[in-house]
Design a protein around this motif. Structure first.
Motif: not given
Ligand code: NIG
Ligand code: FE
Length: 418
Positions: A81-83, A86, A150-153, A160, A186, A326, A328
């Motif tokens: 689980h990472t973001h 970015f 993850k995408s989400g920003y 995306e 997100h 995580d 982010n």
């Protein structure tokens, strides 16, 4: 078979081999993987074909001998689980939080995820790749051989897609496995303020989801179910639509408030439910009765001065628990899984061995790769770490010190710190 497929190597001089079994590893089983002293591993074609006592290892010839120098060998770490892709930075919010501001207030006043969204929207794919590459290289130095991102920003179909393309470029450049997750849900971007439903329609169009599937831009779909983000009903609608296009559901749930989203996600057959700081007993019972794996992110609690997840209770109930960074820019600017293992040990009272299993076999199960990586088993991919320490306890104990001497991916040494 070409030359490199047949390549045979011997990893020898292993003082302790930690035989993490294939995930998911449940409950009490997490604390006691088999340990083999004076061990060796034979790798052929990138896969483990022998592990055990050195004296019983098949004899050569070998194309390569990798000296573990009397250290410990464990499976490569898996950050599920990472973001980690970015642009920009949010150290200003970090200071505001230290001074008392809270995460949801910052998000609802246009900062937080939306702050990073502005930086990501302004960046090109190349700029996102350039900003994220050094982070991933540092993650490899800390021992990660598989990283979910993850995408989400972006928070618009094009932005995306841009993020997922950046993940794809990094996956072709870097020597580790990257696993892409579509986190279109997100939060609601400012142009859709108070129109969450319309936003969800825009990011779940048939054409977009078909493109994600056909270009293999995402394996999983994720949603942030929380005040300031999406309700349980909205989260369910998003995940169901994505699942219709082959994306496996995951969820950010019960992080800052209890919503009941985890039970909804269990009902959808989610691969994991992540955060769970406010998980309740009924939800733990629902998880036990499912294949959804709880992922705990204690770096976030550490970074946000917030509640910790009841990891001991979940393990005692018999659940297989995974840990992740995580990583982010807002709630956990931590790139090191071993640091998260140390935080889990001190704040959640997980033993170092439980932490290791949570970041290998169980994280592999979350990413639906447990039959390939995350464990020491014949036929599994030879993703391994050589650690310059006599045992795993010494790793987690020496907080912030990096004993990773070699990172081996598919049998090849991809990092040698000597
Ligand atoms: O997992 N909770 C939602 N998403 C991230 C934080 C994202 C951010 O603040 O940028 C998390 O904590
Ligand atoms: Fe997250």
């Amino acid at each position: 078979m070409n030359e490199s497929n047949r390549r045979k190597s011997l990893i020898h001089n292993i003082a302790q081999l930690v035989v993490v079994p294939m995930g998911p590893v449940r409950g009490v089983e997490m604390k006691s993987p088999e340990l083999i002293a004076d061990a060796a591993i034979v790798v052929e074609g990138g896969r483990i074909n022998y592990f055990g006592k050195r004296k019983d290892a098949p004899s050569g010839p070998f194309d390569e001998a990798i000296d573990a120098c009397g250290g410990t060998v464990v499976p490569g770490l898996i950050d599920c689980h990472t973001h980690a892709v970015f642009a920009g930075s949010r150290e200003d919010e970090f200071v505001r939080k230290i001074e008392g501001a809270n995460y949801i207030e910052i998000l609802e006043s246009g900062g937080g995820i939306r702050n990073t969204m502005r930086a990501v929207r302004a960046a090109t794919v190349d700029q996102l790749v350039a900003a994220s590459r050094p982070r991933l290289q540092r993650m490899i130095e800390w021992g990660a051989t598989t990283v979910e991102i993850k995408s989400g920003y972006g928070l618009s179909p094009d932005d995306e897609l841009k993020m997922l393309r950046a993940v794809h470029v990094l996956a072709t450049e870097l020597p580790i496995d990257l696993v892409p997750t579509y986190l279109g849900a997100h939060t609601v971007p400012p142009e859709f303020e108070n129109r969450a439903e319309e936003y969800l329609d825009s990011i779940t169009s048939e054409s977009l989801l078909a493109q994600l599937r056909d270009e293999k831009l995402a394996e999983f779909a994720d949603v942030f179910c929380e005040r300031g983000a999406f309700t349980v009903e909205q989260s369910q609608r998003f995940l169901e639509k994505c699942r219709g296009f082959g994306l496996i559901p995951k969820i950010h749930s019960e992080q800052i408030t209890f919503t009941g989203a985890t039970r909804m996600a269990v009902g959808l057959g989610a691969a994991s439910a992540d955060h769970l700081e406010y998980v309740d007993d009924a939800t733990i019972a629902a998880l036990l009765d499912s294949n959804t794996i709880p992922v705990v992110l204690p770096g976030c609690s550490f970074f946000l001065h917030s509640e910790t997840a009841p990891a001991r209770k979940m393990i005692a109930s018999g659940l297989p628990l995974a840990l992740a960074t995580d990583c982010n820019p807002g709630s956990c600017m931590i790139e090191s899984l071993p640091l998260v293992m140390s935080i889990a040990a001190t704040m959640l009272r997980m033993t170092p061995m439980e932490c290791l299993v949570a970041c290998t076999a169980n994280a592999a199960a979350v990413l639906r790769r447990a039959d390939q990586v995350g464990s020491i088993a014949v036929g599994h991919r030879a993703d391994l770490l050589v650690l310059d320490i006599p045992n795993v306890n010494a790793w987690v104990y020496r907080v912030g010190v990096n004993p990773v001497a070699k990172v081996i991916k598919d049998g090849k040494v991809i990092l040698n710190r000597g």
